[in-house]
Design a protein around this motif. Sequence first.
Motif, mmCIF file in Angstrom:
data_model
loop_
_atom_site.group_PDB
_atom_site.id
_atom_site.type_symbol
_atom_site.label_atom_id
_atom_site.label_comp_id
_atom_site.label_asym_id
_atom_site.label_seq_id
_atom_site.Cartn_x
_atom_site.Cartn_y
_atom_site.Cartn_z
ATOM 1 N N UNK A 102 0.780 -1.229 0.000
ATOM 2 C CA UNK A 102 0.000 0.000 0.000
ATOM 3 C C UNK A 102 0.812 1.279 0.000
ATOM 4 N N UNK A 103 2.119 1.160 0.288
ATOM 5 C CA UNK A 103 2.989 2.338 0.274
ATOM 6 C C UNK A 103 3.334 2.776 -1.143
ATOM 7 N N UNK A 104 3.078 1.927 -2.123
ATOM 8 C CA UNK A 104 3.499 2.173 -3.499
ATOM 9 C C UNK A 104 2.283 2.524 -4.348
ATOM 10 N N UNK A 105 2.340 3.661 -5.027
ATOM 11 C CA UNK A 105 1.158 4.089 -5.765
ATOM 12 C C UNK A 105 1.380 4.318 -7.250
ATOM 13 N N UNK A 106 2.594 4.108 -7.723
ATOM 14 C CA UNK A 106 2.847 4.117 -9.156
ATOM 15 C C UNK A 106 3.602 2.839 -9.499
ATOM 16 N N UNK A 107 3.213 2.244 -10.633
ATOM 17 C CA UNK A 107 3.764 0.950 -11.009
ATOM 18 C C UNK A 107 4.172 0.926 -12.471
ATOM 19 N N UNK A 108 5.169 0.108 -12.762
ATOM 20 C CA UNK A 108 5.490 -0.162 -14.146
ATOM 21 C C UNK A 108 4.572 -1.245 -14.699
ATOM 22 N N UNK A 109 4.792 -1.589 -15.953
ATOM 23 C CA UNK A 109 3.933 -2.568 -16.620
ATOM 24 C C UNK A 109 4.369 -4.000 -16.339
ATOM 25 N N UNK A 110 5.558 -4.159 -15.772
ATOM 26 C CA UNK A 110 6.054 -5.485 -15.424
ATOM 27 C C UNK A 110 6.927 -6.089 -16.502
ATOM 28 N N UNK A 111 7.805 -6.990 -16.084
ATOM 29 C CA UNK A 111 8.641 -7.742 -17.016
ATOM 30 C C UNK A 111 8.576 -9.215 -16.610
ATOM 31 N N UNK A 112 8.355 -10.071 -17.597
ATOM 32 C CA UNK A 112 8.175 -11.498 -17.335
ATOM 33 C C UNK A 112 9.523 -12.187 -17.169
ATOM 34 N N UNK A 113 9.624 -12.973 -16.117
ATOM 35 C CA UNK A 113 10.793 -13.830 -15.904
ATOM 36 C C UNK A 113 10.301 -15.266 -15.841
#
Length: 122
Positions: free
Chosen positions: A107-118
């Motif tokens: 909940x402390x994080x409010x902006x996110x990237x789109x993610x990268x698959x591993x």
Amino acid sequence: QVHLVESGGGLVQAGDSLRLSCAVSGGTFGRDALGWFRQAPGKEREFLASISWNDDTTYYKNSKKGRLTISRDNAKNTAYLQIDSLTPEDTGVYYCGAGWTVSGNLGEYDYWGQGTQVTVSS
């Protein structure tokens, strides 16, 4: 607006190491922390590690660095997550998030990237 882009994912073999990158642009608007999270198939997003942009504070899942190393390069506005000795259980989408404080709390994080698959093959 804070913009984050992850990169560095892919298909690797068990035992390999991988370094993921998170490039931040647009400013952080007072957010001090960059966190890395993983979402495995069918599971919730889980915290891995977090780092401060402004001092040496880092925090790892279970308070143990283990196979993870988080770092940052302020000149490049980029944070990194190195994962050593990968296992198939490390498979998932890896996200970085911009947060107000170094914390394992999602909940402390409010902006996110789109993610990268591993994907780790055995």
